[in-house]
Design an enzyme around this catalytic site. Sequence first.
Site, short mmCIF file in Angstrom:
data_model
loop_
_atom_site.label_atom_id
_atom_site.label_comp_id
_atom_site.label_asym_id
_atom_site.label_seq_id
_atom_site.Cartn_x
_atom_site.Cartn_y
_atom_site.Cartn_z
N HIS A 22 -50.89 4.72 -10.51
CA HIS A 22 -52.82 5.25 -11.32
C HIS A 22 -54.08 4.85 -11.51
O HIS A 22 -54.83 5.27 -11.69
CB HIS A 22 -52.41 5.32 -12.56
CG HIS A 22 -50.97 5.36 -13.31
ND1 HIS A 22 -50.67 5.98 -14.22
CD2 HIS A 22 -49.67 5.33 -12.42
CE1 HIS A 22 -49.42 7.28 -13.74
NE2 HIS A 22 -49.28 5.91 -13.47
N ASP A 114 -56.15 8.37 -17.99
CA ASP A 114 -55.13 8.43 -17.48
C ASP A 114 -54.40 9.42 -18.50
O ASP A 114 -54.26 9.52 -19.66
CB ASP A 114 -54.39 7.42 -17.09
CG ASP A 114 -53.02 7.68 -16.50
OD1 ASP A 114 -52.20 9.04 -16.39
OD2 ASP A 114 -53.11 6.85 -15.35
C1 UDX Z 1 -45.74 5.83 -9.81
C2 UDX Z 1 -44.78 6.99 -9.51
O1 UDX Z 1 -43.49 6.48 -8.69
C3 UDX Z 1 -45.41 8.15 -9.14
O2 UDX Z 1 -43.90 8.85 -8.40
C4 UDX Z 1 -46.04 8.74 -9.57
O3 UDX Z 1 -46.93 9.93 -9.21
C5 UDX Z 1 -47.59 7.53 -9.52
O4 UDX Z 1 -47.26 6.42 -10.41
P1 UDX Z 1 -46.20 4.72 -7.30
O5 UDX Z 1 -43.90 4.53 -7.46
O6 UDX Z 1 -46.59 3.32 -7.15
O7 UDX Z 1 -46.46 5.79 -8.21
O8 UDX Z 1 -45.62 5.36 -5.99
P2 UDX Z 1 -47.68 5.87 -5.26
O9 UDX Z 1 -47.37 7.13 -6.26
O10 UDX Z 1 -46.88 6.87 -4.05
O11 UDX Z 1 -48.30 5.38 -5.19
C6 UDX Z 1 -48.26 4.15 -4.74
C7 UDX Z 1 -49.84 3.56 -4.09
O12 UDX Z 1 -49.96 2.63 -3.49
C8 UDX Z 1 -50.05 5.01 -2.78
O13 UDX Z 1 -50.95 4.81 -3.28
C9 UDX Z 1 -49.65 3.89 -2.19
O14 UDX Z 1 -50.99 3.88 -1.39
C10 UDX Z 1 -50.21 2.15 -2.45
N1 UDX Z 1 -49.29 1.17 -1.26
C11 UDX Z 1 -48.25 1.10 -1.61
C12 UDX Z 1 -50.05 0.47 -0.14
O15 UDX Z 1 -51.52 0.62 -0.55
N2 UDX Z 1 -48.87 -0.19 0.12
C13 UDX Z 1 -47.95 -0.62 0.26
O16 UDX Z 1 -47.57 -1.04 1.01
C14 UDX Z 1 -47.52 0.34 -0.67
#
Ligand code: UDX
Length: 457
Positions: A22, A114
Amino acid sequence: MKREKMACKPHVLVLPYPRQGHINPMLQFAKLLSHRGLKTTLVLTVGITKSMHGEVGSVGIETISDGYDDEHAREKDTIEAILQRLQSVGSRTLAELIERMKASGHPVSCIVYDAILPWPLDVARDLGVLGAAFLTQPCIVDAVYYHAYRGSLAVPPVGSTFQLTGLPELGDSDLPSFVSVPGYSPTHLKLLVNQFSNMETADWVLCNTFQELENEAINWMANYMPMKAIGPMVPSIYINAHLDGDKNYGVDLWKADGAVMNWLDKREPHSVVYVSFGSISKVGPEQMEELAWGLGKSSHYFLLVVRTREKDKIPMKFMEETKEKGLVVPWCPQPEVLAHKAIGCFVTHCGWNSTLEAISLGVPMVAVPLWTDQPTNAKCVKDIWRVGVRAGVDENGIVRRDEIERCIKMVMEGEKAIEINGSARKWRELAMKALMEDGPSNKNINDFVARLATKKD
Ligand code: UDX
């Protein structure tokens, strides 16, 4: 004279739910506003800033208490208790922050909050400030929850497909898990449906998507609320080079491994499979093992992100046998990794940020959705945008190693890979255009800024 003018700039507070997925898109939005000359302040909870790495450039940071200034205390509570406390303590501390800003000569013009936290809009109204809801999930998913809010969503029988107004045809397994699996997590479902309780009265509803990507869903939602697509919110250096932005968002809740970029530099173009399941999802032990051995069987190099708390699920034997062809790290600078020429595909849980980053950087995906919005995102990746494949599950819901190997092969080699890479290039172009000078998202952001400037005058 100059100083007086600076003090009169519209001031926007940006308040994400305090989690990585987020913070990233909302911080990126704050940076774009700051680039357009607005004063922007990212508001984080005290607890989350204790695990923060990085800097936010021209965006200011302020903290508010959510009643959990010690993050470990937060982890012990239920999600219901956390949300209740965030609302009761956060409403008070956010209002105090706005009053403090006013007293210090930087009155707040607008809160971008948010969308899963509807209460900042009430705080904004009480204090005569504008309010913009920011949706961090795709519009198609928001539309499903909005149908639920309006009472027009009947979950279809297992195995059937159905059509909702404004949405593509979906199968029951394409719906967000909180909807498709009865009783999966009533608290999360309530949270996502209730975000619409006051959204129709917000001054703006900003969605991290772009018009071409989700035309139908955006247009349908815009009939009911001031919906504007402003995405993709990925670091602007990949979209709009002249903004001279950072290669990553700027705030990480875990420290990235320093060896990753050097390791990638040594690999051939399009030779590496990047694998990550985002920041909050937990991968079951059996699934993790299958995933690992799938990478082991594949003929390609791999970079696998496994957060420290999940590390024990990776078999030691796998680590030993694959150390020549794989790198396993607890966290990496994901946008920079996806932009690296060595990356050939992304095995992803399809969190919305990861999906949008891959689309914006033209990286084909192997979708392995786990929960929440991810099944719907995976459906779009495979069937609507055609930028990847979706791994099949067995009768126990597990993606087996052979399937992982098969899917990687499909997006990395042969006819299907050529087709998917072609689509990925097309969507990358459209993502970039959305934020270019005349692009629809860029125009929506400019309109937002112009309206704030007018209010100020
Ligand atoms: C959560 C939900 O799972 C997702 O489905 C929703 O849309 C937003 O909230 P998350 O599971 O963390 O998020 O996944 P994602 O939305 O892909 O966000 C992860 C973020 O962490 C991405 O921006 C990615 O670039 C970042 N990241 C991930 C890193 O910077 N490094 C990493 O090693 C892994």
